[in-house]
Scaffold this active site. Structure first.
Site, short mmCIF file in Angstrom:
data_model
loop_
_atom_site.label_atom_id
_atom_site.label_comp_id
_atom_site.label_asym_id
_atom_site.label_seq_id
_atom_site.Cartn_x
_atom_site.Cartn_y
_atom_site.Cartn_z
N VAL A 1 0.87 -1.17 0.00
CA VAL A 1 0.00 0.00 0.00
C VAL A 1 0.91 1.23 0.00
O VAL A 1 2.13 1.08 0.04
CB VAL A 1 -0.96 0.03 1.22
CG1 VAL A 1 -2.11 -0.91 1.03
CG2 VAL A 1 -0.22 -0.28 2.50
N LYS B 1 -3.58 14.29 -7.87
CA LYS B 1 -4.17 14.56 -6.55
C LYS B 1 -4.00 16.04 -6.20
O LYS B 1 -2.87 16.55 -6.21
CB LYS B 1 -3.46 13.68 -5.50
CG LYS B 1 -3.88 13.96 -4.08
CD LYS B 1 -3.12 13.09 -3.09
CE LYS B 1 -3.37 13.57 -1.66
NZ LYS B 1 -2.51 12.88 -0.69
N ILE C 1 6.01 8.26 1.92
CA ILE C 1 6.91 8.25 0.75
C ILE C 1 7.74 9.54 0.76
O ILE C 1 8.93 9.53 0.42
CB ILE C 1 6.10 8.07 -0.55
CG1 ILE C 1 5.52 6.63 -0.56
CG2 ILE C 1 6.94 8.34 -1.79
CD1 ILE C 1 4.54 6.34 -1.67
C1 FAD Z 1 -1.91 0.96 5.89
C2 FAD Z 1 -0.85 1.75 5.23
C3 FAD Z 1 -1.19 2.74 4.30
C4 FAD Z 1 -0.20 3.52 3.69
N1 FAD Z 1 -0.54 4.52 2.84
C5 FAD Z 1 0.42 5.35 2.38
C6 FAD Z 1 0.12 6.44 1.53
O1 FAD Z 1 -1.02 6.65 1.12
N2 FAD Z 1 1.12 7.26 1.14
C7 FAD Z 1 2.41 7.06 1.55
O2 FAD Z 1 3.29 7.86 1.22
N3 FAD Z 1 2.72 6.01 2.28
C8 FAD Z 1 1.77 5.15 2.72
N4 FAD Z 1 2.12 4.09 3.49
C9 FAD Z 1 3.53 3.81 3.74
C10 FAD Z 1 4.11 3.08 2.56
O3 FAD Z 1 3.41 1.90 2.31
C11 FAD Z 1 5.56 2.76 2.84
O4 FAD Z 1 6.22 3.90 3.29
C12 FAD Z 1 6.24 2.33 1.57
O5 FAD Z 1 5.53 1.32 0.95
C13 FAD Z 1 7.63 1.87 1.86
O6 FAD Z 1 7.62 0.59 2.39
P1 FAD Z 1 9.01 -0.10 2.58
O7 FAD Z 1 9.65 -0.20 1.25
O8 FAD Z 1 9.72 0.59 3.67
O9 FAD Z 1 8.64 -1.55 3.16
P2 FAD Z 1 7.99 -2.84 2.48
O10 FAD Z 1 7.04 -2.49 1.40
O11 FAD Z 1 7.51 -3.67 3.61
O12 FAD Z 1 9.22 -3.56 1.80
C14 FAD Z 1 10.13 -4.34 2.57
C15 FAD Z 1 11.06 -5.09 1.64
O13 FAD Z 1 12.03 -5.76 2.43
C16 FAD Z 1 12.16 -7.08 2.00
N5 FAD Z 1 12.62 -7.91 3.12
C17 FAD Z 1 12.21 -7.89 4.40
N6 FAD Z 1 12.86 -8.83 5.13
C18 FAD Z 1 13.70 -9.44 4.27
C19 FAD Z 1 14.63 -10.51 4.40
N7 FAD Z 1 14.80 -11.17 5.55
N8 FAD Z 1 15.32 -10.89 3.31
C20 FAD Z 1 15.16 -10.26 2.12
N9 FAD Z 1 14.29 -9.26 1.93
C21 FAD Z 1 13.57 -8.86 3.00
C22 FAD Z 1 10.76 -7.45 1.52
O14 FAD Z 1 10.79 -8.56 0.67
C23 FAD Z 1 10.38 -6.17 0.81
O15 FAD Z 1 10.92 -6.16 -0.50
C24 FAD Z 1 1.15 3.28 4.03
C25 FAD Z 1 1.49 2.24 4.91
C26 FAD Z 1 0.51 1.49 5.51
C27 FAD Z 1 0.90 0.40 6.46
#
Ligand code: FAD
Length: 504
Positions: free
Chosen positions: A49, A80, A347
């Site tokens: 998400v 937006k 983001i």
């Molecule tokens: C309910 C909800 C709604 C949101 N809505 C918004 C929004 O509208 N606008 C906005 O800006 N942000 C929003 N966000 C935040 C946004 O989703 C995140 O900031 C963004 O997706 C970044 O996520 P990430 O890449 O940090 O983590 P993730 O998407 O969780 O990615 C983690 C990565 O790490 C990898 N990984 C983890 N452990 C291991 C391991 N042991 N070995 C290898 N790989 C591993 C996974 O495979 C994955 O590729 C929302 C979040 C939530 C929870």
């Protein structure tokens, strides 16, 4: 401190944060001097998400020289103009938090002071009619505008996109520029026995990946920053108690609106984010006040199209790592902290983390003052957004459910109380240059939530009554002319950046 050049950069995680970091590093540091490797595990997957953004993302695109129409097409995005907050002040009431300005600042003070003087002497047009983005949102219109083009107001915008497609788009961008992607699950991080620096990641099939510098984008688990280095976490759920979200996409009904809607419900709020091919929905709630099953049932009963998947539950604790940078690891995205997506800031915080790290990227070993400075700046950025979010809950007339009674009556941080006091005195919070949300944002939200300022800046009394009316009338006319000349949002997309194939 270890003295070495950090040439071998390893990014852990391929969600939005990991691929944004990979793209920016590949574009700006390059992959000749630096080796950039990203490890992700399809087995673990991403949060998936994160569909609504704020206008600063355009700067990220510009720095990476990303073609905006291509980006919109490839991520099934829409435009937006702001966020509609429905039922937040009280059930049946709604207001808009737009990007861009309210009116035009004059004589060194903000427009809102003139509007307050005028409203007090009987002017009955809501302040939101003096904002071009709100007017365009009301009429379902969109167009890009240049400041130089005319005297008419500029349209400020961000995007609503498919988070999975965004990560895939940035993956293509990064790989084309030399980023090496490794598919695999990391089981262990090996540290130098003396310094504690992370040196090697061990995958579950026995492969090892060495690195000099690690960017932890592993999501909520904080694989390196927390599990390996124990940075610690500041828990902010005292002020922001929602701790779960149920998310479900649904079929789109009608043309996509050029804005995100947030509707307050019994134990939290629900987002509605229109994309080209579907609508994203999610109920962000506190499980002390509603069960997961009930939250899911309520979400499904409140979406406006057929669900396209089973609802997913996401669990979180609002807050941030005490330190974003520890030894040779910097955490970004969910690994660095999480603030509920009420103002779509996650983001943006990834973008801030990337730009600050690039600005402070170490050359010859780690300098503790650089690390401290980075940590202080990231802390400031999270804290700044935190107060703005709390204000949405604290300033409300709602007390109709235990959740709303709890947040309305809670104690708030002193920094926020000081802002509310200044606002109540004269309608502004005196935001500093470095704060993300400026006067228009605070005014829209605090006035929208029902806080009426007692006074305004004395300079607004200097112009004559006739001159004041003439100025306001000119501004209003300019906004109407601008918006009337704009195409419908759907027409603009169809003519410029429609997704080639609308996929579910
Ligand atoms: C309910 C909800 C709604 C949101 N809505 C918004 C929004 O509208 N606008 C906005 O800006 N942000 C929003 N966000 C935040 C946004 O989703 C995140 O900031 C963004 O997706 C970044 O996520 P990430 O890449 O940090 O983590 P993730 O998407 O969780 O990615 C983690 C990565 O790490 C990898 N990984 C983890 N452990 C291991 C391991 N042991 N070995 C290898 N790989 C591993 C996974 O495979 C994955 O590729 C929302 C979040 C939530 C929870």
């Amino acid at each position: 401190m270890k003295s070495k050049n950090f040439r071998n950069i390893v990014i852990v995680g391929g969600g939005t944060a990991g691929w944004m970091a990979a793209s920016a590093f590949a574009k700006l540091l390059g992959t000749e001097e630096f080796a950039i490797t990203l490890i992700e595990s399809e087995q673990i997957g991403t949060v998936g998400v994160g569909e609504a953004t704020i206008p600063m993302i355009s700067m990220f695109n510009r720095v990476l020289e990303i073609d905006e129409d291509e980006f919109v097409r490839e991520t099934n995005a829409t435009f937006k103009l702001g966020i509609e907050f429905a039922d937040w002040r009280r059930v049946g009431h709604s207001y808009f938090h737009p990007f861009g300005n309210l009116g035009v600042d004059m004589d060194g003070i903000s427009f809102i002071h003139y509007w307050m003087r005028w409203a007090r002497s009987g002017g009955n047009l809501d302040y939101s009619f003096f904002n071009a983005e709100t007017e365009a949102a009301r009429r379902g219109k969109f167009q890009r505008t240049d400041r130089e083009e005319s005297n008419l107001p500029r349209i400020n915008y961000a995007f609503q996109f498919d988070a999975g497609m965004y990560a895939a788009y940035l993956r293509r961008f990064s790989e084309k520029r030399g980023v090496r992607r490794i598919e695999g699950r990391i089981d262990e991080a090996k540290q130098n026995a003396e310094t504690g620096f992370v040196e090697t990641l061990v995958l579950d099939d026995g492969r090892t990946i060495d690195g000099d510098f690690f960017i932890d984008c592993s999501g909520f688990r904080g694989l390196l920053i927390e599990q390996t280095l124990g940075a610690g976490y500041d828990d902010w759920s005292e002020w922001l108690p929602v701790n779960k979200a149920a998310a479900v996409p649904c079929e789109k009904v009608g043309d996509p609106l050029p804005y995100t809607r947030s509707t307050a419900y019994e134990a939290g709020w629900q987002w509605r984010i229109p994309l080209q091919h579907r609508t994203g929905n999610g109920y962000v709630f506190c499980d002390k006040y509603i069960s997961e099953d009930e939250a899911v049932a309520n979400l499904l009963s409140r979406i406006d199209g057929k669900p396209l998947a089973d609802p997913r539950i996401l669990r979180f604790v609002t807050g941030r790592r005490k330190k974003s940078w520890v030894k040779n690891v910097v955490a970004m995205g969910l690994a660095g902290g999480f603030l509920e997506p009420l103002e779509s800031t996650s983001i943006h915080l990834v973008q801030v983390a990337i730009s600050k790290l690039l600005a402070m990227f170490p050359n010859d070993g780690l300098n503790p003052s650089l690390v401290n400075r980075y940590n202080d700046e990231m802390s400031y950025n999270y804290e700044d957004v935190k107060d703005f979010l709390i204000a949405h809950y604290k300033v409300t007339e709602r007390e109709d459910t235990p959740f709303w009674a709890r947040v309305r009556n809670m104690d708030i941080p002193e920094s926020l109380q000081a802002k509310l006091d200044i606002f109540a005195t004269r309608g502004e919070v005196l935001a500093t240059q470095t704060e993300l949300f400026k006067e228009t944002s605070w005014f829209s939200v605090l006035a929208g939530q029902g806080l009426t300022p007692k006074g305004y800046h004395p300079l607004a009394d200097v112009v004559s009554e006739d001159e004041l009316k003439a100025r306001l009338s000119r501004i209003r006319t300019g906004i109407q002319e601008r918006v009337i000349s704009m195409p419908d949002h759907a027409t603009f997309i169809a003519q410029n950046c429609a997704a080639a194939k609308v996929m579910m």
